[in-house]
Motif scaffolding. Sequence first.
Motif, PDB file in Angstrom:
ATOM      1  N   GLY A 236       0.858  -1.171   0.000  1.00 21.22           N
ATOM      2  CA  GLY A 236       0.000   0.000   0.000  1.00 21.22           C
ATOM      3  C   GLY A 236       0.896   1.222   0.000  1.00 21.22           C
ATOM      4  O   GLY A 236       1.767   1.374  -0.843  1.00 21.22           O
ATOM      5  N   SER A 237       0.723   2.095   0.956  1.00 22.17           N
ATOM      6  CA  SER A 237       1.583   3.271   1.089  1.00 22.17           C
ATOM      7  C   SER A 237       2.612   3.114   2.204  1.00 22.17           C
ATOM      8  O   SER A 237       3.346   4.047   2.508  1.00 22.17           O
ATOM      9  CB  SER A 237       0.728   4.513   1.365  1.00 22.17           C
ATOM     10  N   GLN A 238       2.669   1.925   2.813  1.00 20.52           N
ATOM     11  CA  GLN A 238       3.574   1.682   3.938  1.00 20.52           C
ATOM     12  C   GLN A 238       4.896   1.097   3.452  1.00 20.52           C
ATOM     13  O   GLN A 238       4.911   0.130   2.685  1.00 20.52           O
ATOM     14  CB  GLN A 238       2.932   0.728   4.945  1.00 20.52           C
ATOM     15  N   ASN A 239       5.985   1.678   3.904  1.00 19.49           N
ATOM     16  CA  ASN A 239       7.313   1.163   3.597  1.00 19.49           C
ATOM     17  C   ASN A 239       7.587  -0.040   4.494  1.00 19.49           C
ATOM     18  O   ASN A 239       7.679   0.090   5.716  1.00 19.49           O
ATOM     19  CB  ASN A 239       8.364   2.248   3.817  1.00 19.49           C
ATOM     20  N   VAL A 240       7.701  -1.222   3.889  1.00 17.91           N
ATOM     21  CA  VAL A 240       7.916  -2.443   4.669  1.00 17.91           C
ATOM     22  C   VAL A 240       9.382  -2.859   4.668  1.00 17.91           C
ATOM     23  O   VAL A 240       9.718  -3.950   5.130  1.00 17.91           O
ATOM     24  CB  VAL A 240       7.040  -3.596   4.137  1.00 17.91           C
ATOM     25  N   SER A 241      10.258  -1.996   4.148  1.00 18.25           N
ATOM     26  CA  SER A 241      11.696  -2.289   4.190  1.00 18.25           C
ATOM     27  C   SER A 241      12.288  -1.965   5.553  1.00 18.25           C
ATOM     28  O   SER A 241      13.498  -2.075   5.746  1.00 18.25           O
ATOM     29  CB  SER A 241      12.430  -1.499   3.107  1.00 18.25           C
ATOM     30  N   ASP A 242      11.436  -1.544   6.499  1.00 14.23           N
ATOM     31  CA  ASP A 242      11.923  -1.194   7.825  1.00 14.23           C
ATOM     32  C   ASP A 242      12.041  -2.404   8.741  1.00 14.23           C
ATOM     33  O   ASP A 242      12.385  -2.278   9.919  1.00 14.23           O
ATOM     34  CB  ASP A 242      11.002  -0.152   8.468  1.00 14.23           C
ATOM     35  N   GLY A 243      11.727  -3.604   8.242  1.00  8.98           N
ATOM     36  CA  GLY A 243      11.886  -4.811   9.040  1.00  8.98           C
ATOM     37  C   GLY A 243      10.591  -5.482   9.427  1.00  8.98           C
ATOM     38  O   GLY A 243      10.606  -6.564  10.021  1.00  8.98           O
ATOM     39  N   SER A 244       9.432  -4.890   9.102  1.00  7.66           N
ATOM     40  CA  SER A 244       8.165  -5.511   9.447  1.00  7.66           C
ATOM     41  C   SER A 244       7.922  -6.783   8.639  1.00  7.66           C
ATOM     42  O   SER A 244       7.176  -7.666   9.058  1.00  7.66           O
ATOM     43  CB  SER A 244       7.022  -4.512   9.223  1.00  7.66           C
ATOM     44  N   VAL A 245       8.555  -6.874   7.466  1.00  4.88           N
ATOM     45  CA  VAL A 245       8.519  -8.067   6.630  1.00  4.88           C
ATOM     46  C   VAL A 245       9.964  -8.410   6.268  1.00  4.88           C
ATOM     47  O   VAL A 245      10.784  -7.523   6.038  1.00  4.88           O
ATOM     48  CB  VAL A 245       7.689  -7.829   5.345  1.00  4.88           C
ATOM     49  N   THR A 246      10.279  -9.691   6.249  1.00  2.00           N
ATOM     50  CA  THR A 246      11.649 -10.107   5.939  1.00  2.00           C
ATOM     51  C   THR A 246      11.960  -9.863   4.466  1.00  2.00           C
ATOM     52  O   THR A 246      11.247 -10.358   3.588  1.00  2.00           O
ATOM     53  CB  THR A 246      11.851 -11.593   6.268  1.00  2.00           C
ATOM     54  N   GLN A 247      12.999  -9.100   4.212  1.00  2.00           N
ATOM     55  CA  GLN A 247      13.393  -8.760   2.842  1.00  2.00           C
ATOM     56  C   GLN A 247      14.742  -9.373   2.524  1.00  2.00           C
ATOM     57  O   GLN A 247      15.659  -9.365   3.339  1.00  2.00           O
ATOM     58  CB  GLN A 247      13.473  -7.237   2.668  1.00  2.00           C
ATOM     59  N   HIS A 248      14.869  -9.907   1.317  1.00  2.43           N
ATOM     60  CA  HIS A 248      16.117 -10.494   0.839  1.00  2.43           C
ATOM     61  C   HIS A 248      16.501  -9.815  -0.471  1.00  2.43           C
ATOM     62  O   HIS A 248      15.639  -9.504  -1.297  1.00  2.43           O
ATOM     63  CB  HIS A 248      15.967 -12.004   0.605  1.00  2.43           C
ATOM     64  N   THR A 249      17.789  -9.612  -0.668  1.00  2.10           N
ATOM     65  CA  THR A 249      18.285  -8.993  -1.902  1.00  2.10           C
ATOM     66  C   THR A 249      19.563  -9.689  -2.346  1.00  2.10           C
ATOM     67  O   THR A 249      20.458  -9.945  -1.522  1.00  2.10           O
ATOM     68  CB  THR A 249      18.555  -7.491  -1.709  1.00  2.10           C
ATOM     69  N   ALA A 250      19.640 -10.000  -3.628  1.00  2.11           N
ATOM     70  CA  ALA A 250      20.839 -10.599  -4.216  1.00  2.11           C
ATOM     71  C   ALA A 250      21.236  -9.807  -5.447  1.00  2.11           C
ATOM     72  O   ALA A 250      20.376  -9.408  -6.240  1.00  2.11           O
ATOM     73  CB  ALA A 250      20.581 -12.056  -4.574  1.00  2.11           C
TER      74      ALA A 250
ATOM     75  N   LYS B 199      -8.968   0.375 -10.284  1.00  2.00           N
ATOM     76  CA  LYS B 199      -8.619   0.373  -8.867  1.00  2.00           C
ATOM     77  C   LYS B 199      -7.100   0.296  -8.696  1.00  2.00           C
ATOM     78  O   LYS B 199      -6.515   0.976  -7.855  1.00  2.00           O
ATOM     79  CB  LYS B 199      -9.290  -0.808  -8.165  1.00  2.00           C
ATOM     80  N   ALA B 200      -6.473  -0.523  -9.526  1.00  2.00           N
ATOM     81  CA  ALA B 200      -5.021  -0.663  -9.448  1.00  2.00           C
ATOM     82  C   ALA B 200      -4.328   0.643  -9.798  1.00  2.00           C
ATOM     83  O   ALA B 200      -3.326   1.013  -9.190  1.00  2.00           O
ATOM     84  CB  ALA B 200      -4.548  -1.778 -10.387  1.00  2.00           C
ATOM     85  N   VAL B 201      -4.867   1.334 -10.798  1.00  4.04           N
ATOM     86  CA  VAL B 201      -4.281   2.616 -11.192  1.00  4.04           C
ATOM     87  C   VAL B 201      -4.349   3.616 -10.053  1.00  4.04           C
ATOM     88  O   VAL B 201      -3.380   4.332  -9.765  1.00  4.04           O
ATOM     89  CB  VAL B 201      -4.998   3.173 -12.436  1.00  4.04           C
ATOM     90  N   LYS B 202      -5.509   3.679  -9.375  1.00  3.32           N
ATOM     91  CA  LYS B 202      -5.652   4.617  -8.267  1.00  3.32           C
ATOM     92  C   LYS B 202      -4.679   4.293  -7.141  1.00  3.32           C
ATOM     93  O   LYS B 202      -4.034   5.185  -6.579  1.00  3.32           O
ATOM     94  CB  LYS B 202      -7.087   4.572  -7.743  1.00  3.32           C
ATOM     95  N   ILE B 203      -4.544   3.012  -6.826  1.00  2.97           N
ATOM     96  CA  ILE B 203      -3.608   2.611  -5.769  1.00  2.97           C
ATOM     97  C   ILE B 203      -2.175   2.912  -6.187  1.00  2.97           C
ATOM     98  O   ILE B 203      -1.362   3.425  -5.407  1.00  2.97           O
ATOM     99  CB  ILE B 203      -3.775   1.118  -5.445  1.00  2.97           C
ATOM    100  N   ALA B 204      -1.870   2.595  -7.449  1.00  9.73           N
ATOM    101  CA  ALA B 204      -0.504   2.815  -7.939  1.00  9.73           C
ATOM    102  C   ALA B 204      -0.143   4.292  -7.897  1.00  9.73           C
ATOM    103  O   ALA B 204       0.959   4.665  -7.482  1.00  9.73           O
ATOM    104  CB  ALA B 204      -0.370   2.282  -9.363  1.00  9.73           C
ATOM    105  N   LEU B 205      -1.066   5.144  -8.329  1.00 11.15           N
ATOM    106  CA  LEU B 205      -0.788   6.574  -8.325  1.00 11.15           C
ATOM    107  C   LEU B 205      -0.639   7.105  -6.905  1.00 11.15           C
ATOM    108  O   LEU B 205       0.175   7.990  -6.644  1.00 11.15           O
ATOM    109  CB  LEU B 205      -1.918   7.320  -9.051  1.00 11.15           C
ATOM    110  N   ALA B 206      -1.422   6.548  -5.977  1.00  2.00           N
ATOM    111  CA  ALA B 206      -1.295   6.975  -4.579  1.00  2.00           C
ATOM    112  C   ALA B 206       0.073   6.635  -4.030  1.00  2.00           C
ATOM    113  O   ALA B 206       0.716   7.431  -3.324  1.00  2.00           O
ATOM    114  CB  ALA B 206      -2.387   6.316  -3.737  1.00  2.00           C
ATOM    115  N   ILE B 207       0.563   5.442  -4.384  1.00  4.41           N
ATOM    116  CA  ILE B 207       1.898   5.049  -3.922  1.00  4.41           C
ATOM    117  C   ILE B 207       2.957   5.891  -4.597  1.00  4.41           C
ATOM    118  O   ILE B 207       3.944   6.301  -3.975  1.00  4.41           O
ATOM    119  CB  ILE B 207       2.134   3.554  -4.205  1.00  4.41           C
ATOM    120  N   LEU B 208       2.758   6.186  -5.883  1.00  2.01           N
ATOM    121  CA  LEU B 208       3.729   7.009  -6.601  1.00  2.01           C
ATOM    122  C   LEU B 208       3.831   8.395  -5.974  1.00  2.01           C
ATOM    123  O   LEU B 208       4.919   8.945  -5.817  1.00  2.01           O
ATOM    124  CB  LEU B 208       3.337   7.122  -8.065  1.00  2.01           C
TER     125      LEU B 208
END
Length: 268
Positions: free
Chosen positions: A164-178, A251-260
């Motif tokens: 949604g509009s919440q940044n989940v890279s703060d540790g609330s969800v486990t993120q992996h990057t390679a 609906k996806a467009v509205k959500i996407a634009l809100a996040i943008l």
Amino acid sequence: MEYTVLFCLLPAFTFTIQESMRLEVSPRVTAECGKPVSLHCNTSSPQHGLSVKRMEWSQGNMSLCSVDSQETMTTLQRHFQSDFRCQFKDGRLSLVFQTVLPLESGNLKRYMCKLHSNKGVAHNYTRVQLQECCGTVDTVLKRDGPSCTFNHVYPDGDVHWFHGSQNVSDGSVTQHTAKSVDNHGWMIIHSWLTFNGTQEKASHKPYNCSLKGSTSGKYIASTFVLKHGHQASIGATGYSISDGNRVRQQKAVKIALAILVSLIAMLK
């Protein structure tokens, strides 16, 4: 007191001062990813009576192309990865790349233009600097979480995830990057999330992965991954959605634009 003045007569000499010959090139040329770029080499003007015997573009100890006194062009493509061509007109030798690869750009890669003429030899250098960019983005939404892969990234970047509009890279969800680098020097960045509970799985809000460039500190690519296989991407070419009916798309467009809008606000 008398003085005797002696004059010493020396033979007359004629000195001819010849203006040094120069080649004009741009010290640094900026290249956009995926677009042609030209390196131009000109004899300094005016060069009256200049006759070109040989003019050449090279990189390191590799000759790329040359033109002789008859304006016959020779191009050597064999060990160079980027496609290029050369043009010669009115004393200007141009090296034209169809697209520049990371391995052939940067401060360590100098391109030299060299001229052999009836007035002597001259040379000069230029560098090609590739702009920060990202190519295609691939996304997958699996049962255990979403993933995205940024291809043709230069020079580097960090992936930020949003739900949604919440940044989940703060540790609330486990993120992996390679990260990896292909044979041409492009970076490939793969990032994915691992759901820690059923709340994330049950949510119908879209997931967004955005790539922040390491040079500019700005988001250079952004992709939305929705439930039920819907996907939407925002990039330099605009916005596109595949699959799903029109209601879900709107609906996806509205959500996407809100996040943008949220992403843009973070940059201010």
